[in-house]
Design a protein around this motif. Structure first.
Motif, short mmCIF file in Angstrom:
data_model
loop_
_atom_site.label_atom_id
_atom_site.label_comp_id
_atom_site.label_asym_id
_atom_site.label_seq_id
_atom_site.Cartn_x
_atom_site.Cartn_y
_atom_site.Cartn_z
N GLY A 194 0.80 -1.22 0.00
CA GLY A 194 0.00 0.00 0.00
C GLY A 194 0.83 1.27 0.00
O GLY A 194 0.42 2.27 0.60
N PHE A 195 1.96 1.24 -0.68
CA PHE A 195 2.81 2.44 -0.74
C PHE A 195 2.10 3.57 -1.48
O PHE A 195 2.22 4.74 -1.11
CB PHE A 195 4.12 2.09 -1.45
CG PHE A 195 5.11 3.22 -1.52
CD1 PHE A 195 5.86 3.57 -0.42
CD2 PHE A 195 5.31 3.91 -2.70
CE1 PHE A 195 6.78 4.60 -0.47
CE2 PHE A 195 6.24 4.94 -2.78
CZ PHE A 195 6.97 5.29 -1.67
N LEU A 196 1.35 3.23 -2.53
CA LEU A 196 0.56 4.19 -3.29
C LEU A 196 -0.92 3.91 -3.12
O LEU A 196 -1.33 2.75 -2.97
CB LEU A 196 0.91 4.13 -4.78
CG LEU A 196 2.35 4.40 -5.22
CD1 LEU A 196 2.47 4.25 -6.73
CD2 LEU A 196 2.80 5.79 -4.77
N SER A 197 -1.72 4.95 -3.16
CA SER A 197 -3.17 4.78 -3.15
C SER A 197 -3.64 4.43 -4.56
O SER A 197 -2.92 4.64 -5.54
CB SER A 197 -3.85 6.06 -2.67
OG SER A 197 -3.66 7.10 -3.62
N ASP A 198 -4.85 3.92 -4.68
CA ASP A 198 -5.41 3.64 -6.00
C ASP A 198 -5.46 4.90 -6.85
O ASP A 198 -5.21 4.87 -8.07
CB ASP A 198 -6.82 3.04 -5.86
CG ASP A 198 -6.80 1.59 -5.41
OD1 ASP A 198 -5.70 0.99 -5.34
OD2 ASP A 198 -7.89 1.05 -5.13
N GLU A 199 -5.80 6.02 -6.21
CA GLU A 199 -5.90 7.29 -6.94
C GLU A 199 -4.54 7.72 -7.49
O GLU A 199 -4.44 8.22 -8.61
CB GLU A 199 -6.48 8.38 -6.03
CG GLU A 199 -7.93 8.18 -5.65
CD GLU A 199 -8.14 7.11 -4.58
OE1 GLU A 199 -9.29 6.65 -4.42
OE2 GLU A 199 -7.14 6.72 -3.92
N GLU A 200 -3.48 7.52 -6.70
CA GLU A 200 -2.14 7.87 -7.17
C GLU A 200 -1.72 6.97 -8.33
O GLU A 200 -1.14 7.45 -9.31
CB GLU A 200 -1.14 7.75 -6.02
CG GLU A 200 -1.29 8.86 -4.98
CD GLU A 200 -0.42 8.63 -3.76
OE1 GLU A 200 0.08 9.61 -3.20
OE2 GLU A 200 -0.23 7.46 -3.35
N CYS A 201 -2.01 5.68 -8.23
CA CYS A 201 -1.69 4.76 -9.33
C CYS A 201 -2.40 5.18 -10.61
O CYS A 201 -1.78 5.27 -11.69
CB CYS A 201 -2.11 3.34 -8.95
SG CYS A 201 -1.16 2.60 -7.61
N ASP A 202 -3.69 5.46 -10.50
CA ASP A 202 -4.47 5.85 -11.68
C ASP A 202 -3.97 7.17 -12.27
O ASP A 202 -3.94 7.34 -13.50
CB ASP A 202 -5.95 5.98 -11.31
CG ASP A 202 -6.56 4.64 -10.91
OD1 ASP A 202 -5.97 3.59 -11.24
OD2 ASP A 202 -7.63 4.65 -10.25
N HIS A 203 -3.55 8.08 -11.40
CA HIS A 203 -3.05 9.38 -11.87
C HIS A 203 -1.79 9.19 -12.71
O HIS A 203 -1.67 9.78 -13.80
CB HIS A 203 -2.75 10.29 -10.68
CG HIS A 203 -2.13 11.60 -11.06
ND1 HIS A 203 -2.86 12.65 -11.58
CD2 HIS A 203 -0.83 12.02 -11.04
CE1 HIS A 203 -2.05 13.67 -11.83
NE2 HIS A 203 -0.82 13.30 -11.51
N LEU A 204 -0.85 8.38 -12.23
CA LEU A 204 0.39 8.16 -12.97
C LEU A 204 0.12 7.50 -14.32
O LEU A 204 0.74 7.86 -15.34
CB LEU A 204 1.36 7.31 -12.15
CG LEU A 204 1.87 7.92 -10.84
CD1 LEU A 204 2.85 6.97 -10.16
CD2 LEU A 204 2.54 9.28 -11.08
N ILE A 205 -0.80 6.55 -14.34
CA ILE A 205 -1.15 5.89 -15.61
C ILE A 205 -1.77 6.89 -16.58
O ILE A 205 -1.41 6.94 -17.77
CB ILE A 205 -2.12 4.72 -15.35
CG1 ILE A 205 -1.40 3.60 -14.59
CG2 ILE A 205 -2.69 4.19 -16.67
CD1 ILE A 205 -2.32 2.46 -14.18
N ASN A 206 -2.68 7.71 -16.09
CA ASN A 206 -3.37 8.67 -16.96
C ASN A 206 -2.41 9.73 -17.51
O ASN A 206 -2.55 10.15 -18.67
CB ASN A 206 -4.52 9.34 -16.19
CG ASN A 206 -5.65 8.38 -15.91
OD1 ASN A 206 -5.87 7.42 -16.64
ND2 ASN A 206 -6.38 8.63 -14.83
#
Length: 319
Positions: A71-83
């Motif tokens: 859980g180093f990154l939140s789901d929102e942070e992961c999605d942001h980097l992908i986008n």
């Protein structure tokens, strides 16, 4: 405090205290106020801040040194980097062992792109969190690279430290790598360490790929992050750190990589008027003290090498 002391600090904490989950430690600040309250280390730098919880970290291996942060990154942070990266992907490159130049190779078939450092608040917060976890300064890190692997795409086992001197001129070797998983992968896509001592003892279930059975394997899980070191505590290269990304069998894989060097990666070591050809200067105010303490002989690579920081105090050049 220079990069050498930052590196020493990180090695002390990560090598001697891999599990700080029950500690209550006050740490000296190097990017502001760092405090360990219970099991949470907080770091602040400018407008970005980070919270690091050691209780979420598991030591996976000691040879090589590898740690997993759940859980180093939140789901929102992961999605942001992908986008941010999705429309800017290009064929991934590798560093040529002879010239150091980036070239295309079939050993790496993913696509990717580099973000800018601190390009937005999310990226800045993640970079601060990486610094808090690794105890390595932000300026020693390269810009974050976002990678995308489709079906069958992979990265053959390789080292993150350099084989050529050209790439070592700026920042030296990569001492540590933080690999952040931005998506789940249905099957395949594991990070594998073929030379890890613990590869035989790790239980393998039916869900892992054949590639993952060739070493110690870490299955991608959205939000998790893997930290491993490419150098030994004595700064020699660690051949146990050989690692690769197994081919994706089902689904797709998104990840973000942060490579961290032994010195600052933000500016050339030889600045104009400071250690350029023909100059005989010290690049650190502590050089005279270190020279008197015998560091010229004890630590010749840092003090008097081709990229030495204390050549004047060590009397290997003339003003």
């Amino acid at each position: 405090m220079d990069s050498r002391k930052y590196l020493a600090l990180s090695l002390c904490f990560l090598f001697l205290f891999p599990d700080l989950s029950h500690s209550n430690i006050q740490l000296p600040g190097w990017l502001g106020d760092n405090k360990m309250q219970g099991s949470v280390l907080k770091l602040k730098k400018g407008v970005s801040s980070a919270t690091f919880d050691p209780s979420r970290v598991t030591q996976l291996s000691w040879h090589p040194r590898a740690f997993l942060y759940k859980g180093f990154l939140s789901d929102e942070e992961c999605d942001h980097l992908i986008n941010v990266a999705r429309d800017k992907l290009e064929k991934s490159m590798v560093a040529d062992n002879e010239s150091g130049k980036s070239i295309m190779s079939e050993v790496r078939t993913s696509s990717g792109m580099f973000l800018r450092k601190y390009q937005d608040e999310v990226v800045a917060d993640i970079e601060a969190r990486v610094a808090a976890w690794t105890f390595l300064p932000i300026e020693n890190g390269e810009a974050m690279q976002v990678l995308h692997y489709l079906h069958g795409e992979k990265y053959e086992p390789h080292f993150d430290y350099f084989h050529d001197k050209e790439n070592q001129k700026l920042g030296g070797h990569r001492v540590a790598t933080v690999l952040m998983y931005l998506s789940n992968v249905e099957k395949g896509g594991e990070t594998v360490f073929p030379n890890a001592e613990s590869k035989v003892s790790q239980p393998k279930d039916d869900d892992v790929s054949d590639c993952a059975k060739n070493g110690y394997a870490v299955k991608p899980k959205k939000g998790d992050a893997l930290l491993f070191f490419s150098l030994n505590p004595d700064a020699t290269t660690d051949t146990r750190s050989l690692h690769g990304s197994c081919p994706v069998i089902e689904g797709e894989k998104w990840s973000a990589t942060k490579w961290i060097h032994v010195r600052s990666f933000e500016k050339p070591n030889k600045q104009e008027g400071m250690g350029g050809k023909g100059d005989c200067v010290d690049e650190n105010e502590n050089c005279p003290v270190w020279a008197k303490a015998g560091e010229c002989k004890k630590n010749p690579l840092y003090m008097v090498g081709d990229d030495g920081k204390c050549r004047k105090s060590c009397k290997v050049c003339s003003s």
